[in-house]
Design an enzyme around this catalytic site. Structure first.
Site, PDB file in Angstrom:
ATOM      1  N   ARG A 110       1.013  -1.213   0.106  1.00 53.09           N
ATOM      2  CA  ARG A 110       0.042   0.022   0.093  1.00 53.09           C
ATOM      3  C   ARG A 110       1.000   1.157  -0.067  1.00 53.09           C
ATOM      4  NH1 ARG A 110      -3.757  -0.299   5.289  1.00 53.09           N
ATOM      5  NH2 ARG A 110      -5.210   0.878   3.881  1.00 53.09           N
ATOM      6  N   HIS A 142     -14.631   7.460  -5.493  1.00 55.86           N
ATOM      7  CA  HIS A 142     -13.548   8.358  -5.888  1.00 55.86           C
ATOM      8  C   HIS A 142     -14.022   9.908  -6.107  1.00 55.86           C
ATOM      9  CE1 HIS A 142     -11.184  10.078  -8.765  1.00 55.86           C
ATOM     10  NE2 HIS A 142     -10.208   9.936  -8.367  1.00 55.86           N
ATOM     11  N   ARG A 171     -13.532  51.141  -4.636  1.00 56.98           N
ATOM     12  CA  ARG A 171     -13.023  51.509  -6.212  1.00 56.98           C
ATOM     13  C   ARG A 171     -13.911  52.588  -6.805  1.00 56.98           C
ATOM     14  NH1 ARG A 171     -11.875  45.957  -5.783  1.00 56.98           N
ATOM     15  NH2 ARG A 171      -9.873  45.477  -5.968  1.00 56.98           N
ATOM     16  N   ARG A 195     -10.863  55.176  -2.390  1.00 59.53           N
ATOM     17  CA  ARG A 195      -9.739  55.527  -3.290  1.00 59.53           C
ATOM     18  C   ARG A 195     -10.180  56.488  -4.323  1.00 59.53           C
ATOM     19  NH1 ARG A 195      -7.224  50.719  -6.328  1.00 59.53           N
ATOM     20  NH2 ARG A 195      -8.958  50.736  -7.690  1.00 59.53           N
ATOM     21  N   GLU A 203       1.753  50.633  -3.114  1.00 59.14           N
ATOM     22  CA  GLU A 203       1.652  49.732  -4.234  1.00 59.14           C
ATOM     23  C   GLU A 203       3.014  49.830  -5.257  1.00 59.14           C
ATOM     24  OE1 GLU A 203      -1.935  50.051  -6.335  1.00 59.14           O
ATOM     25  OE2 GLU A 203      -2.002  52.254  -5.863  1.00 59.14           O
ATOM     26  N   ASN A 255      -1.840  43.954  -5.199  1.00 55.23           N
ATOM     27  CA  ASN A 255      -1.901  43.348  -6.477  1.00 55.23           C
ATOM     28  C   ASN A 255      -0.980  44.175  -7.587  1.00 55.23           C
ATOM     29  OD1 ASN A 255      -4.122  41.982  -5.767  1.00 55.23           O
ATOM     30  ND2 ASN A 255      -5.571  43.216  -6.313  1.00 55.23           N
ATOM     31  N   ASP A 256      -0.995  45.486  -7.167  1.00 60.49           N
ATOM     32  CA  ASP A 256      -0.058  46.148  -8.191  1.00 60.49           C
ATOM     33  C   ASP A 256       1.133  46.050  -7.458  1.00 60.49           C
ATOM     34  OD1 ASP A 256      -0.741  47.695 -10.420  1.00 60.49           O
ATOM     35  OD2 ASP A 256      -2.378  48.666  -8.939  1.00 60.49           O
ATOM     36  N   CYS A 259      -5.420  45.816   1.056  1.00 66.93           N
ATOM     37  CA  CYS A 259      -6.619  45.597   0.424  1.00 66.93           C
ATOM     38  C   CYS A 259      -6.619  44.973  -0.981  1.00 66.93           C
ATOM     39  CB  CYS A 259      -7.236  46.793   0.098  1.00 66.93           C
ATOM     40  SG  CYS A 259      -6.076  48.238  -0.769  1.00 66.93           S
TER      41      CYS A 259
HETATM   42  P1  ADP Z   1      -5.927   4.125  -0.774  1.00 63.35           P
HETATM   43  O1  ADP Z   1      -4.709   4.859  -0.263  1.00 63.35           O
HETATM   44  O2  ADP Z   1      -5.979   4.433  -2.383  1.00 63.35           O
HETATM   45  O3  ADP Z   1      -7.161   3.941   0.064  1.00 63.35           O
HETATM   46  P2  ADP Z   1      -5.305   1.478   0.427  1.00 63.35           P
HETATM   47  O4  ADP Z   1      -3.614   1.465   0.752  1.00 63.35           O
HETATM   48  O5  ADP Z   1      -5.834   2.089   1.681  1.00 63.35           O
HETATM   49  O6  ADP Z   1      -5.289   2.510  -0.912  1.00 63.35           O
HETATM   50  O7  ADP Z   1      -5.693   0.390  -0.129  1.00 63.35           O
HETATM   51  C1  ADP Z   1      -7.058   0.472  -0.503  1.00 63.35           C
HETATM   52  C2  ADP Z   1      -8.070  -0.697   0.139  1.00 63.35           C
HETATM   53  O8  ADP Z   1      -7.394  -2.022  -0.147  1.00 63.35           O
HETATM   54  C3  ADP Z   1      -8.082  -0.637   1.542  1.00 63.35           C
HETATM   55  O9  ADP Z   1      -9.283   0.380   1.938  1.00 63.35           O
HETATM   56  C4  ADP Z   1      -8.591  -1.847   2.046  1.00 63.35           C
HETATM   57  O10 ADP Z   1      -9.943  -2.349   1.888  1.00 63.35           O
HETATM   58  C5  ADP Z   1      -8.063  -2.564   0.886  1.00 63.35           C
HETATM   59  N1  ADP Z   1      -6.811  -3.464   1.792  1.00 63.35           N
HETATM   60  C6  ADP Z   1      -5.535  -2.678   1.837  1.00 63.35           C
HETATM   61  N2  ADP Z   1      -4.686  -3.376   2.885  1.00 63.35           N
HETATM   62  C7  ADP Z   1      -5.405  -4.589   3.033  1.00 63.35           C
HETATM   63  C8  ADP Z   1      -5.197  -5.666   3.964  1.00 63.35           C
HETATM   64  N3  ADP Z   1      -4.145  -5.811   4.610  1.00 63.35           N
HETATM   65  N4  ADP Z   1      -6.102  -6.528   4.089  1.00 63.35           N
HETATM   66  C9  ADP Z   1      -7.297  -6.414   3.485  1.00 63.35           C
HETATM   67  N5  ADP Z   1      -7.655  -5.145   2.706  1.00 63.35           N
HETATM   68  C10 ADP Z   1      -6.806  -4.230   2.343  1.00 63.35           C
HETATM   69 MG    MG Z   2      -3.538  49.409  -7.555  1.00 66.16          MG
HETATM   70 MG    MG Z   3      -7.123   3.678   1.865  1.00 65.91          MG
END
Ligand code: ADP
Ligand code: MG
Ligand code: MG
Length: 864
Positions: free
Chosen positions: A79, A439, A545, A601, A732, A755-756, A819
């Site tokens: 990870r 995501h 202004r 101003r 400025e 800014n200026d 400002c």
């Molecule tokens: P991200 O940073 O993208 O969240 P992670 O390293 O947290 O990535 O991994 C994503 C997922 O993978 C985790 O949320 C978990 O569910 C699964 N995961 C990671 N490590 C383990 C582990 N040791 N056992 C089971 N699942 C894992």
């Molecule tokens: Mg000015």
């Molecule tokens: Mg994670």
């Protein structure tokens, strides 16, 4: 030790201490330093291999299993984990250690053949994609084809036989793509995975995310190698994401998503739509109860709201990750207030949990409450706020639209890390799949963009670029609106309305006011803006202004006539016509801001800005000539004047105080209007307004001296010297900073026009820099953000400190403010606090942000 271990590694270690080793799978962390060394050398740094071997041996000892064992193999996840979380941007590989032998061992040891093959095919899939770049679509297609052949809808319905065949398919893809057999040696798998995680730090999407989130490139990522626990072992197993409080609203009830018989990637990727966390109460009551307790415990331990990942393997709960929850402003504010109520945090600590940059979102618009509209689809309220715009189906299209200044909504089945640039450019995000932990939702909240996720009624056709919801068929470019606070989608023209400050936000702002020492004023030219700013807590106008007043349609002809006038006498006549209008403007401001300072101003921009452009005019003239129009002569005169006024560098030209020296009658008119408005306001309210007259673009002390004489003269004429006004200048120009002591001798206040000042100190044209070289400068790390956004502390900031210092040496009671745009930028506000300024002034919508930022600066200073 998050700098060294990364956030994930540090917190996994910390959680193991707090919750005990039974709750957190064992493992080890390869440091960010190792990653940095790897990036520098382009190879495994010396000693890494040995240390990994050693740590792995220890882990195998602890687990009582060996990697790649043909009996009961140890499997690990590899990870990523940077110092600051970059959700989904870096790579992670699960189920490492699977091969043709260990799959048999796993099947035997667990007496679950299906699970063993599901884990193997997942590993081939993930390893191929992450470590060797096998395209995700090819993998998806292979899975789809298998499901079709088996006649099933869900991955979970695939049987042992199907999974074996699928594993073969995926190995085939691997061979086609890489020209190599799928690696069977677990040590080799591990090395490749570690490299892949290191390399993902330099991947396009990670680089883009860091640029947007302002995370330094030099940090590198740690790599966590951790024993796997399995959420895909059947119906008493699951994987999920849990927040210690509602991550959208901040309400104290935990929230989250989970999927039974699944591994974590399934939840996060948004490919399967997960169930609400609280449904676990029925499915796995014990694990659910334990999870609820753990969430509270972690919150108490970290003194902050937590965002966790967990897995239940056959009824046993494991915690895989925790971190302080990124949260939208409404949740941040709610948490701060509740945390104080619950005695979890003191007020200052609670204030410090709020990221002032996110507060912008609270001031985001929402659907007008009384608006009637037809909802075409409903989804999860994934990130608050409302947005409207034309539909685009790809991140690239969103980016293009953003560059062209078009408002768009990014519509996707689900999003991936590569889409992040599009998030930035779009007004809002809409997906048909995924939940609050998808995501899309995560990134949208991080960026303060409204998002509706998992609007299942939408049928999105990316090829045809259409989306259907029931009877409504929409194409690219059609306008839709989303409400990310309620999860609604409509194709109707719903008016968006500005947000109001909630009770909790008000509470936080009042706490901020108690600790901050920096004043907060606003930049406003109209009574409406001033009122808004006052509602938001502005303590005066720091910049009005006056040129904006001349640009209104009823004023512009008069202004033009004034500029065109041949003699001073004619010019004065035109100015006389403008005077009552200006006076009205000021009366309105004094009334709304009564009891507070109003800094006005005098005219600043070059005069040509009030005339039509020469090019435009020349075209019209030609046309008029051809038609034999009567206006030809007049138009020619205007054109001549435009040419006369034209300057090569207008921003360095005849503007600011230089106009006042050249045409004192213009400033005189403005001063008369101010003084008369002051008298009128005094009559109405019985209290004299606090007038501050600001002379722009002063470089020489003599300029200010002359203008001060002009002010005194007008006051004398109009009131017999009765009205009390302050006279000061905008600082400025670099010269003004160097001779601030001399200028201070004639000034009651300075207001830094940053800014200026940035423009003149750096020699960067503010109007061209964004489209010019600045992006390249950021890419090459010459600057990490625009100096017009956040003050350049060592350069421009030094000029500010210098001027503040010598100005106050010469006049101890000199008032100091700023400002420029920087007045509403939290990092810059912190700097101005440290530089000892009296106030910042910013646009009305940034006033609450500046109040919080100023409070945090004071708290930080006190704790240093
Ligand atoms: P991200 O940073 O993208 O969240 P992670 O390293 O947290 O990535 O991994 C994503 C997922 O993978 C985790 O949320 C978990 O569910 C699964 N995961 C990671 N490590 C383990 C582990 N040791 N056992 C089971 N699942 C894992
Ligand atoms: Mg000015
Ligand atoms: Mg994670």
């Amino acid at each position: 030790m998050r700098d060294l271990l990364g956030g994930k590694g540090a917190n996994v270690a910390e959680m193991t201490r707090v919750l005990g080793a039974d709750r957190v799978p064992g493992g080890f962390t390869i440091t960010t330093e190792a990653c940095v060394a790897y990036m520098e050398a382009g190879a495994y740094p010396e000693g890494l291999q040995e240390q990994v071997d050693e740590a792995l041996e220890r882990l195998e000892g602890q687990a009582g299993k060996r990697l790649g064992d043909s009996d009961d193999p140890l499997l690990v996840s590899v990870r990523s984990g940077a110092r600051e979380s970059m959700p989904g941007m870096l790579d992670t590989v699960l189920n490492l250690g699977m091969n043709d032998e260990s799959v048999q061992g796993l099947a035997k040891a667990t007496d679950n053949e299906r699970f063993a093959w599901d884990s193997y095919r997942r590993f081939v899939q993930m390893f191929g994609n992450v470590c060797r770049g096998i395209p995700g679509e090819e993998i998806e297609d292979a899975i789809k084809a298998r499901k079709k052949q088996a006649g099933v809808e869900e991955d979970t319905e695939l049987g042992v036989h199907d999974l074996k065949a699928l594993t073969d398919d995926l190995k085939g893809l691997f061979k086609d793509g890489t020209g190599e057999e799928f690696p069977q040696d677990p040590r080799e798998q591990l090395e490749q995975a570690i490299r892949a995680v290191f390399d993902s730090w330099q991947g396009d999407r990670a680089v883009e995310y860091r640029r947007i989130s302002r995370i330094p490139d030099e940090w590198g990522t740690a790599v966590n190698v951790q024993q796997m626990v399995f959420g895909n072992k059947g119906d008493t197993s699951c994987s999920g994401v849990a927040f210690s409080r509602d991550e959208v609203t901040g309400e104290p009830t935990p929230s989250g998503d989970y999927l039974a018989n699944a591994q974590g990637e399934d939840v996060v990727s948004g490919v399967r739509t997960p169930r609400d966390l609280h449904a676990m109460k029925d499915d796995m009551p014990d694990a659910y109860g334990e999870l609820m307790d753990i969430l509270r415990e972690l919150e108490r331990h970290y003194s902050d709201m937590q965002d966790t990942e967990f897995t239940v393997e056959e009824g046993s709960l494991y915690m895989l990750q925790t971190r302080d929850a990124k949260r939208p402003a409404q949740a941040a504010v709610r948490f701060a207030v509740d945390a104080v109520d619950e005695a979890l945090l003191g007020r200052d600590a609670a204030l410090m949990t709020i990221d002032p940059y996110t507060l912008d979102a609270l001031l985001h618009p929402h659907f007008a409450p009384d608006a009637e509209f037809h909802v075409i689809a409903e989804g999860v309220a994934a990130s608050p706020g409302a947005a409207r715009g034309g539909i685009v189906f790809t991140a690239e299209d969103a980016v293009t639209a953003g560059e062209e200044g078009r408002d768009v909504i990014l519509v996707r089945p689900f999003t991936e890390a590569d889409d992040v640039g599009g998030f930035h450019a779009a007004k809002g995000i809409l997906t048909s799949e995924g939940g609050k932990a998808s995501h899309a939702a995560l990134v949208a909240r991080g960026m303060g963009k409204p998002c509706v996720a998992g609007a299942g009624a939408l049928e999105i056709d990316l090829k045809a670029k259409t989306v259907r919801a029931g009877d409504t068929q929409l194409s690219e470019g059609d306008v839709i609106a989303i409400d990310g606070s309620r999860g609604l989608v409509t194709a109707d023209e719903v008016p968006l309305q500005d947000a109001e400050v909630s009770e909790e936000f008000e509470q936080v702002l009042l706490w901020a006011d108690e600790v901050r020492t920096l004043g907060v004023r606003t930049n406003a030219d109209t009574p409406e803006d001033s009122r808004k700013a006052r509602d938001f807590g502005a303590e005066g106008i720091g910049l009005c202004r006056t040129e904006h007043m001349f640009m209104q349609s009823d004023r512009q002809p008069k202004m033009r006539a004034m500029i065109m006038a041949e003699s001073e006498k004619d010019r004065r006549k035109c100015l006389d016509a403008l005077l009552p209008l200006q006076q009205e403007d000021f009366e309105g401001l004094f009334e709304t801001m009564s009891g507070m300072p109003v800094t006005i101003r005098l005219l600043d921009p070059p005069l040509h800005e009030f005339l039509p452009s020469g090019e435009e005019l020349a075209g019209e003239l030609e046309h008029a000539r051809a038609e034999g129009s009567d206006d030809v002569e007049k138009m020619q005169e205007t054109l001549d004047r435009v040419h006369e006024l034209a300057e090569t560098n207008p921003m360095l030209g005849t503007r600011g105080v230089r106009l006042g020296i050249l045409h004192p009658e213009v400033y005189e008119m403005q001063l008369r209007a101010i003084v008369r408005a002051g008298l009128a306001a005094t009559k109405i309210s019985g209290e004299a307004p606090q007038i501050e007259i600001m002379i722009p673009l002063v470089a020489y002390e003599q300029e200010l001296d002359l203008m001060r004489g002009l002010v005194d003269g007008v006051i004398e004429e109009e009131t017999g010297g009765e009205l009390d006004v302050h006279v000061g200048t905008m600082i400025e120009l670099p010269r003004a900073c160097f001779v601030a002591d001399r200028i201070a001798a004639h000034a009651d206040f300075f207001s830094f026009g940053t800014n200026d000042l940035t423009q003149t100190a750096l020699g960067f044209s503010r109007d061209d820099v964004e489209s010019g070289f600045l992006n390249r400068y950021m890419e090459r790390k010459i600057v990490d953000r625009s100096p017009f956004e956040t003050i350049d502390k060592p350069g421009v900031g030094w000029l500010v400190r210098l001027a503040a210092w010598v100005g106050r040496e010469a006049k101890p009671d000199l008032t100091l403010g700023i400002c420029g745009e920087h007045g509403g930028d939290p990092d810059s506000v912190a700097f101005f606090h440290m530089a000892g300024l009296d106030y910042v002034s910013c646009s009305p919508y940034r006033v609450p942000i500046a109040r919080v930022a100023a409070a945090q600066a004071a708290i930080t200073e006190a704790s240093d």
